[in-house]
Design an enzyme around this catalytic site. Structure first.
Site, short mmCIF file in Angstrom:
data_model
loop_
_atom_site.label_atom_id
_atom_site.label_comp_id
_atom_site.label_asym_id
_atom_site.label_seq_id
_atom_site.Cartn_x
_atom_site.Cartn_y
_atom_site.Cartn_z
N GLY A 225 0.84 -1.19 0.00
CA GLY A 225 0.00 0.00 0.00
C GLY A 225 0.88 1.24 0.00
O GLY A 225 2.03 1.20 -0.44
N SER A 226 0.33 2.31 0.54
CA SER A 226 1.06 3.58 0.46
C SER A 226 2.24 3.61 1.42
O SER A 226 2.26 2.90 2.44
CB SER A 226 0.11 4.74 0.80
OG SER A 226 -0.20 4.71 2.17
N VAL A 229 1.08 4.76 5.00
CA VAL A 229 0.49 3.72 5.86
C VAL A 229 1.52 2.64 6.18
O VAL A 229 1.58 2.13 7.31
CB VAL A 229 -0.78 3.10 5.20
CG1 VAL A 229 -1.33 1.97 6.06
CG2 VAL A 229 -1.85 4.17 5.00
N GLY A 230 2.36 2.32 5.21
CA GLY A 230 3.39 1.30 5.43
C GLY A 230 4.30 1.65 6.60
O GLY A 230 4.66 0.80 7.41
N GLU A 247 5.61 -3.36 0.97
CA GLU A 247 5.77 -3.03 -0.46
C GLU A 247 4.97 -1.75 -0.66
O GLU A 247 3.75 -1.75 -0.55
CB GLU A 247 5.21 -4.18 -1.29
CG GLU A 247 5.39 -4.02 -2.77
CD GLU A 247 6.82 -3.80 -3.16
OE1 GLU A 247 7.70 -4.52 -2.67
OE2 GLU A 247 7.05 -2.88 -3.95
N CYS A 281 2.21 0.25 -8.84
CA CYS A 281 3.42 0.75 -8.18
C CYS A 281 4.55 0.83 -9.19
O CYS A 281 5.49 1.59 -9.00
CB CYS A 281 3.92 -0.16 -7.07
SG CYS A 281 2.72 -1.06 -6.22
N GLN A 328 -9.15 9.17 -5.23
CA GLN A 328 -7.95 9.05 -6.06
C GLN A 328 -8.02 9.99 -7.26
O GLN A 328 -7.02 10.59 -7.66
CB GLN A 328 -7.77 7.60 -6.55
CG GLN A 328 -7.28 6.65 -5.48
CD GLN A 328 -5.91 7.00 -4.94
OE1 GLN A 328 -5.75 7.30 -3.75
NE2 GLN A 328 -4.90 7.01 -5.79
N GLU A 379 4.77 10.12 -6.03
CA GLU A 379 3.92 9.13 -6.69
C GLU A 379 2.52 9.72 -6.91
O GLU A 379 1.92 10.25 -5.99
CB GLU A 379 3.82 7.88 -5.83
CG GLU A 379 3.00 6.78 -6.49
CD GLU A 379 3.02 5.47 -5.72
OE1 GLU A 379 2.74 5.50 -4.50
OE2 GLU A 379 3.31 4.43 -6.34
C1 UN1 Z 1 1.83 -3.30 -8.46
O1 UN1 Z 1 1.86 -2.36 -9.22
O2 UN1 Z 1 1.48 -3.15 -7.29
O3 UN1 Z 1 5.08 -5.86 -12.63
C2 UN1 Z 1 2.16 -4.67 -8.88
C3 UN1 Z 1 3.90 -5.51 -12.73
C4 UN1 Z 1 2.83 -6.43 -12.21
C5 UN1 Z 1 2.64 -6.22 -10.75
C6 UN1 Z 1 2.44 -4.80 -10.34
N1 UN1 Z 1 3.18 -7.79 -12.48
O4 UN1 Z 1 3.58 -4.44 -13.20
#
Ligand code: UN1
Length: 495
Positions: A225-226, A229-230, A247, A281, A328, A379
């Site tokens: 998550g963010s 929060v992480g 993550e 992400c 968002q 981000e």
């Molecule tokens: C994410 O963006 O949280 O590599 C995961 C990728 C995907 C997973 C993304 N297999 O873009």
């Protein structure tokens, strides 16, 4: 649809008896409700997971793996229905929804195989007639907290290695995708997972997530998550001496050098910046381009980005689906305002797209961006990317590494020496050459450095680490007292 919590092998309501709506982000219309749980539900779920732990950890790992094969088979059988529902509840276009489900299928089969490996190490002892090895042991009850952007794949990266390694789980999914979490758990149940091994509690992060992280019987927390929060999760769990896997955010860049195949780079940038509406992400929200090819690349990007069609992800005429929710959407647009205020030019997009109810944002390209601007550093998690020109490869690498995150970077070049220099010098957990920043495969470690993570990885062999403890074992069969580091003159075990 009325979704429920799943605790100790039963579908149940929350102790609060309250419910919240889950929406279709393409229409803004509710598609169902889910329990608005609190810490009482977490207590019940953790108790069930703690009770199920001993018999599950004593089940041989290959047997646990066989259930994962069955989970993979069921997910594959349900792939189309699940993917369509994924598009309905989360919004990503159907081909990407199928990819999300496929990633969970891949992870099920991969971790099923690990059930017959779960490798430890054997090493020679320094003393005769003594055997030394280290095995992986399970840890206990695992708290799994997942986001909405990969609502089937990301739970699989956490839950499958956790249960393969003999742990039990309490799973708290994002409040934006309770239906998908429910269907994910249904596949596990139908595969024959014993009651209590995986429990599901819906609800808000503030009440349910915090209770899960703080519960004394939860030994491991895996959170995606963010960054904000992480960090809270890490602080809370750290005080209680738990293992934590985080993550978090990313601010990924694609570097295009002047010898690159510009058509190929254009494809990679469009896919990485606007795929999943930029809600990955790993999304490429920065493009760092050598000045000589900047105009040619920009022209290609603007032409292609402005032709992308927004709409409901179920329609095959849609290229880019909705944003997950109004909050968002508002945040994404605020970054357009921030960018403009800092002097960036909006070459295309920059506006909310109103379709009467859904949450859509036009694919947006910022130009005249410098590496210190907020749109280059922070981000956004939307379909927005920033163009920065550089004079040299060294300047490009420095710009790439200048952000607080460290997830994914990409280089487009035909020069093999520069490719290897980038592999050496990019400071991110993922590196791509002549490929965009998205699309990691499950058999390699996934995760990032700096503000993206806390040193752990998901997926691949490394994805098992946080869910296991090493247990080092010494077996002395000499029949006498042997002292390590002291009895160094005992050179042979022959007598
Ligand atoms: C994410 O963006 O949280 O590599 C995961 C990728 C995907 C997973 C993304 N297999 O873009």
């Amino acid at each position: 649809m009325e979704f429920k919590n799943y605790i100790d092998g039963r579908w149940v309501e929350s102790a609060t008896a309250r419910r919240f709506d889950t929406l279709n982000p393409a229409t803004g219309q509710p598609i169902g409700t889910a329990p608005d749980s609190d810490e009482r539900d977490i207590d019940a779920a953790v108790a069930a997971a703690a009770h199920a732990y001993r018999p599950w950890r004593l089940t041989p790992a290959p047997r646990r793996g066989e259930i994962l094969y069955e989970i993979g088979r069921i997910l594959r059988e349900r792939k189309e229905d699940l993917s369509r529902f994924l598009t309905t509840e989360m919004g990503k276009v159907l081909p990407e929804a199928r990819g999300d489900v496929q990633e969970a299928i891949d992870m099920a089969f991969y971790m099923a195989g690990e059930g017959r490996r779960l490798f430890g190490v054997t090493v020679p002892s320094e003393l005769p007639n003594k055997f030394a090895l280290a095995i992986r042991d399970s840890v206990g009850v695992v708290g799994v907290i997942t986001p909405w952007n990969f609502p089937v794949a990301i739970p699989s990266w956490k839950v499958f290695p956790a249960i393969m390694a003999g742990n039990t789980v309490v799973f708290k999914p994002s409040g934006d995708t309770p239906g998908l979490a429910t269907k994910f758990v249904e596949a596990l149940i139908d595969a024959g997972l014993p009651p209590g091994v995986v429990n599901l509690v819906h609800g808000p992060g503030a009440a349910v997530g915090e209770a899960l992280v703080s519960h004394p019987q939860v030994k491991v927390v895996s959170f995606t998550g963010s960054t904000h929060v992480g960090r809270q999760v890490a602080e809370r769990a750290g005080r209680l001496n738990k293992k934590v896997h985080l993550e978090m955010g990313g601010k990924n860049a694609i570097i295009v050098l002047d010898d690159a195949d510009l058509d190929l780079a254009t494809e990679g940038i469009l896919w990485s910046a606007f795929g999943t509406s930029g809600q990955r992400c790993t999304a490429a929200s920065r493009v760092i381009v050598q000045r000589d090819v900047k105009d040619a690349l920009t022209q290609r990007l603007v032409e292609r980005a402005s032709a992308l069609r927004l709409g409901d992800g179920l329609l095959d005429t849609t290229d880019v689906g909705p944003i997950i929710n109004q909050r968002q959407l508002t945040k994404i647009h605020s970054y357009t305002e921030i960018g403009r205020g800092e002097g960036a030019a909006v070459l295309t997009g920059g506006e909310v797209w109103a379709n009467g109810g859904g949450f859509f944002y036009q694919p947006t390209i910022f130009d005249q961006v410098t590496p210190t601007m907020r749109v280059f550093q922070e981000e956004i998690f939307g379909p927005c990317t920033s163009l920065v020109s550089v004079d040299s490869f060294e300047e490009a690498i420095a710009a790439n590494n200048s952000v607080q995150y460290g997830l994914s970077s990409s280089l487009y070049t035909r020069d093999v020496n520069k490719a290897f220099q980038a592999i050496r010098d990019f400071d991110t957990g993922l590196v791509y050459i002549n490929h965009g920043t998205i699309g990691a495969e499950i058999q390699l470690p996934f995760g990032g450095t700096k503000g993206t993570g806390n040193g752990h990885r998901e997926a691949g062999i490394a994805g098992i680490d946080v869910f296991t403890e090493w247990k080092s074992v010494y077996i002395d069969y000499s029949g006498r007292l042997q002292r390590a580091q002291i009895d160094t003159d005992k050179l042979t075990g022959a007598n």
